[in-house]
Design an enzyme around this catalytic site. Structure first.
Site, PDB file in Angstrom:
ATOM      1  N   HIS A  97       0.910  -1.178  -0.152  1.00  0.00           N
ATOM      2  CA  HIS A  97       0.079  -0.022   0.037  1.00  0.00           C
ATOM      3  C   HIS A  97       0.950   1.302  -0.078  1.00  0.00           C
ATOM      4  O   HIS A  97       0.708   2.086  -0.796  1.00  0.00           O
ATOM      5  CB  HIS A  97      -0.864  -0.018   1.046  1.00  0.00           C
ATOM      6  CG  HIS A  97      -1.977   1.115   1.351  1.00  0.00           C
ATOM      7  ND1 HIS A  97      -2.848   1.128   0.336  1.00  0.00           N
ATOM      8  CD2 HIS A  97      -2.162   2.234   2.129  1.00  0.00           C
ATOM      9  CE1 HIS A  97      -3.667   2.157   0.303  1.00  0.00           C
ATOM     10  NE2 HIS A  97      -3.067   2.981   1.538  1.00  0.00           N
ATOM     11  N   ASN A 134      26.464 -22.122  -8.271  1.00  0.00           N
ATOM     12  CA  ASN A 134      27.359 -23.433  -8.591  1.00  0.00           C
ATOM     13  C   ASN A 134      26.806 -24.512  -7.402  1.00  0.00           C
ATOM     14  O   ASN A 134      26.559 -25.674  -7.886  1.00  0.00           O
ATOM     15  CB  ASN A 134      28.549 -23.234  -8.401  1.00  0.00           C
ATOM     16  CG  ASN A 134      29.383 -22.849  -9.746  1.00  0.00           C
ATOM     17  OD1 ASN A 134      29.826 -23.898 -10.647  1.00  0.00           O
ATOM     18  ND2 ASN A 134      29.355 -21.397 -10.128  1.00  0.00           N
ATOM     19  N   GLU A 154      -1.974  -5.584  -4.911  1.00  0.00           N
ATOM     20  CA  GLU A 154      -2.302  -5.389  -3.599  1.00  0.00           C
ATOM     21  C   GLU A 154      -3.770  -6.163  -3.514  1.00  0.00           C
ATOM     22  O   GLU A 154      -4.047  -6.485  -2.420  1.00  0.00           O
ATOM     23  CB  GLU A 154      -2.598  -3.975  -3.329  1.00  0.00           C
ATOM     24  CG  GLU A 154      -2.995  -3.479  -2.105  1.00  0.00           C
ATOM     25  CD  GLU A 154      -3.101  -1.871  -1.923  1.00  0.00           C
ATOM     26  OE1 GLU A 154      -2.909  -1.624  -0.802  1.00  0.00           O
ATOM     27  OE2 GLU A 154      -3.408  -1.136  -2.890  1.00  0.00           O
TER      28      GLU A 154
END
Length: 678
Positions: free
Chosen positions: A47, A414, A69
């Site tokens: 918000h 990796n 939202e």
């Protein structure tokens, strides 16, 4: 800098913080879908982000954040399940928002079409729930109407200014309503329910007044009922439908606002002046307490790094002058100079410690990005893995922290690709199907240790040796540890399949190069089918270090103290010669001897007795021969000419107390050169 630029920079800083916070919290939500506190925190961040974008006029960001939202709201109400798919959709939104921020930083215009596919995906999630919400509202309207008779609207703290706002709104053709909402008594999230109701209403109008106050509503500091004075252009039925779309609402009453039905605060003040005075005093005390509390917790500010760099340069110059004063004092032996020098020394030390602390930054700035990355890698590789982070509060120099991200990303990728096995293979080996990668940091002396450890398949020395021989690297005289360290060789890879994650032989050589540039070292420990551990050692700061000052021939050099194990005095007879190098017996092993005058091209007569500085680089000991020891000293590192940098034997230079310049030896590079020649 004009005001607009200041606002933009502030917007970018705040947006980065909120996006990182959303990434962390959404990741946490995936692990704990029922954590309502986390959901509330996510909702508030989203918000705030939407409001900031709207204030700056960035409509594309505002629209995407608003739709995102809405999904968070459906999460809160339990109408959309928190699944891996829904979380991935949110992460796609956050990634796109980050891209939009970077476009804005580059002064590029945002294209609404870039967010359209995401908007459609978010819209489809909302539409799936819309019909269910509408049906639920229709079914429960009868029950709400039964309770309406029990509710009576009556504001008790209405201000005259609120009434003036209502009058002006009505003159402009707006409607004003008194609204009373009752939340179910058994609701455990009354504050969240009230917040959602007000949030929905503010999409269609303005809430002028609330009882209890907005803060009390958000904190859930009320029984079951709250009242709102609302100005809108919407009809009563639309407002009622909007409120009923929220869950755990027991009843709602909406009436056209009539001032005579409510008491104004002014009337109450006239009838009970003492009561108001007491309330004002109480409110003042509460406010003061809140202010003091806020002041106590807000103790940090953002500082432009260029200003800190200037501050550090001034401190560096002060250290130089302090060294010169010490030199003058030792020659003149004047009491007044010594007295002043003691004060200068004390102040310099305090100022130096202060500026270094100001430059310090927690490694959490970098570490916080990795849980999301590991989560995405797990999905991409169809593996189960978990990243456990510890010591993220450990502090490092800002310069080091900002350069740390790239090498850590290479190692983690990796570990995820080469290290952690598939769930099926792990189960066959008797391991937990979920792999674990541990990332930790801690301070040790004037260094910070960062370790990355996985419980995967480890490294197979035979596979590395075979790959090395195919590339023409002679491994016949190498130990198993030296063979393992071949993975840092440029272009080296044992991956049988090239993917977008690894296998091209680019990465670990970059890691070693970057760590060496930062003045650090990297070590590797691995056991086949048990796991792999990388240990990175980094200096706390790159600006001022402790060094051992030495002479080689007629020249003075500095050796960084963090690589020095000890200093021994040896004779030529104690140095033995093998087929390809000179060695010295140290701790039951023969360590290579480096004659620095030869490596540096300095003419020097070989003394009968000389000093060997025992250093450790890449888990091996070496003896660095020097002619004389001057002593330990705190020095300021200065950059050197690019031509000298290409020689790769010097880390930098420093200014001595007598004004002369001494080069700082790059010990790891000297040792590496020795290994190459051997």
């Amino acid at each position: 800098m004009d005001d607009n630029s200041v606002y933009r920079e502030l917007f970018f800083e705040e947006t980065d913080d909120h996006l990182q916070q959303l990434n962390d919290n959404v990741l946490g939500l995936e692990k704990n879908p029922s954590d309502m506190n986390l959901l509330n925190e996510i909702f508030r961040s989203a918000h705030t982000l939407k409001g900031m974008a709207a204030t700056m006029g960035y409509d594309v960001m505002t629209n995407l954040t608003h739709k995102m939202e809405n999904i968070f709201e459906l999460f809160k109400e339990g109408k959309v399940a928190v699944t891996s798919a829904s979380i991935s959709l949110i992460f796609s939104c956050l990634d796109t928002l980050q891209d939009l921020v970077e476009q804005l930083r580059a002064d590029e215009e945002l294209d609404p079409q870039t967010i359209q596919p995401l908007i459609e995906r978010l819209q489809s999630v909302e539409e799936k729930e819309h019909s269910a919400i509408t049906n639920s509202a229709v079914e429960t309207t009868t029950n709400f109407n039964k309770n309406k008779q029990e509710l009576k609207i009556g504001f008790e703290r209405l201000e005259e200014s609120d009434c003036h706002v209502v009058e002006n709104a009505q003159m402009q053709g707006h409607k004003t309503f008194s609204i009373l909402v009752r939340v179910e008594e058994q609701s455990v999230l009354k504050g969240a329910r009230a917040f959602l109701v007000m949030e929905k209403l503010e999409q269609e109008g303005d809430v002028i007044h609330s009882e209890p106050s907005a803060q009390e509503l958000e904190e859930g500091a009320f029984e079951t009922d709250f009242q709102l004075l609302y100005v809108t252009v919407a009809e009563k039925e639309e407002i009622e439908k909007l409120i009923l779309s929220s869950s755990e609402i027991e009843a709602v009453v909406i009436e056209a606002f009539e001032e005579k039905k409510h008491q104004l605060s002014k009337e109450k003040v006239e009838s009970k002046p003492q009561e108001k005075e007491n309330k004002q005093a109480s409110a003042k005390n509460k406010t003061e307490k809140k202010v003091h509390k806020k002041a106590a917790t807000t103790q940090s500010i953002r500082v432009d790094l260029s200003r800190l760099d200037l501050f550090l340069n001034l401190v560096s110059e002060l250290v130089v002058y302090r060294n010169q004063l010490e030199e003058a004092s030792s020659r003149a032996n004047m009491d007044d100079v010594k007295s002043s020098l003691e004060e200068v020394s004390r102040l310099t030390t305090e100022l130096q410690d202060l500026v270094l602390k100001i430059r310090m930054q927690q490694v959490s700035v970098v570490f916080s990005r990795f849980p999301r990355m590991v989560r995405d890698l797990a999905n991409e590789l169809n593996k189960e893995m978990e990243l456990i982070i510890s010591g993220e509060e450990t502090e490092l120099d800002k310069t080091v922290v900002s350069e740390l991200s790239e090498p850590l990303i290479h190692i983690l990728r990796n570990s995820a690709d080469h290290g952690i096995e598939s769930p099926e293979k792990r189960q066959k080996l008797g391991k937990d199907s979920k792999g674990t990668i541990r990332l930790s940091a801690f301070q040790e002396g004037n260094q910070v240790m960062i370790t990355i450890e996985d419980d995967g398949k480890g490294m197979d020395p035979e596979a590395i040796q075979k790959s090395a021989e195919n590339k023409g690297i002679d491994t016949s005289a190498m130990t198993e540890d030296e063979i393992l360290h071949l993975i840092f060789h440029p272009g080296f890879s044992t991956a049988k399949k090239v993917t977008n994650i690894s296998g091209r032989g680019v990465g670990l050589d970059v890691v070693q190069s970057k760590i060496n540039t930062l003045g650090g070292t990297i070590e590797l420990r691995s056991q086949h089918n048990v796991g792999t551990k990388f240990i990175i050692k980094l200096p706390l700061t790159l600006s001022i270090i402790e060094a051992l000052m030495v002479t080689i021939g007629s020249e003075t050099f500095a050796v960084p103290l963090d690589v020095v194990d000890r200093v021994v005095r040896i004779t030529e007879e104690e140095i033995q010669e093998t087929l390809n190098q000179e060695v010295y017996a140290f701790q039951s092993e023969m360590i290579p001897i480096i004659r620095t005058q030869r490596h540096l091209g300095i003419s020097s007569e070989t003394a009968k007795k000389q000093y060997a500085i025992i250093v450790k680089a890449d888990q091996h000991y070496y003896g660095i021969l020097v002619d004389e020891l001057i002593g330990q000293q705190e020095i300021v590192i200065k950059k050197i000419d690019p031509i000298l940098q290409k020689i790769q034997k010097y880390q930098g230079a420093t200014i001595l107390g007598d004004g002369s310049i001494a080069l700082i030896l790059d010990i790891p590079m000297l040792c590496q050169e020795m290994r190459t020649k051997a």
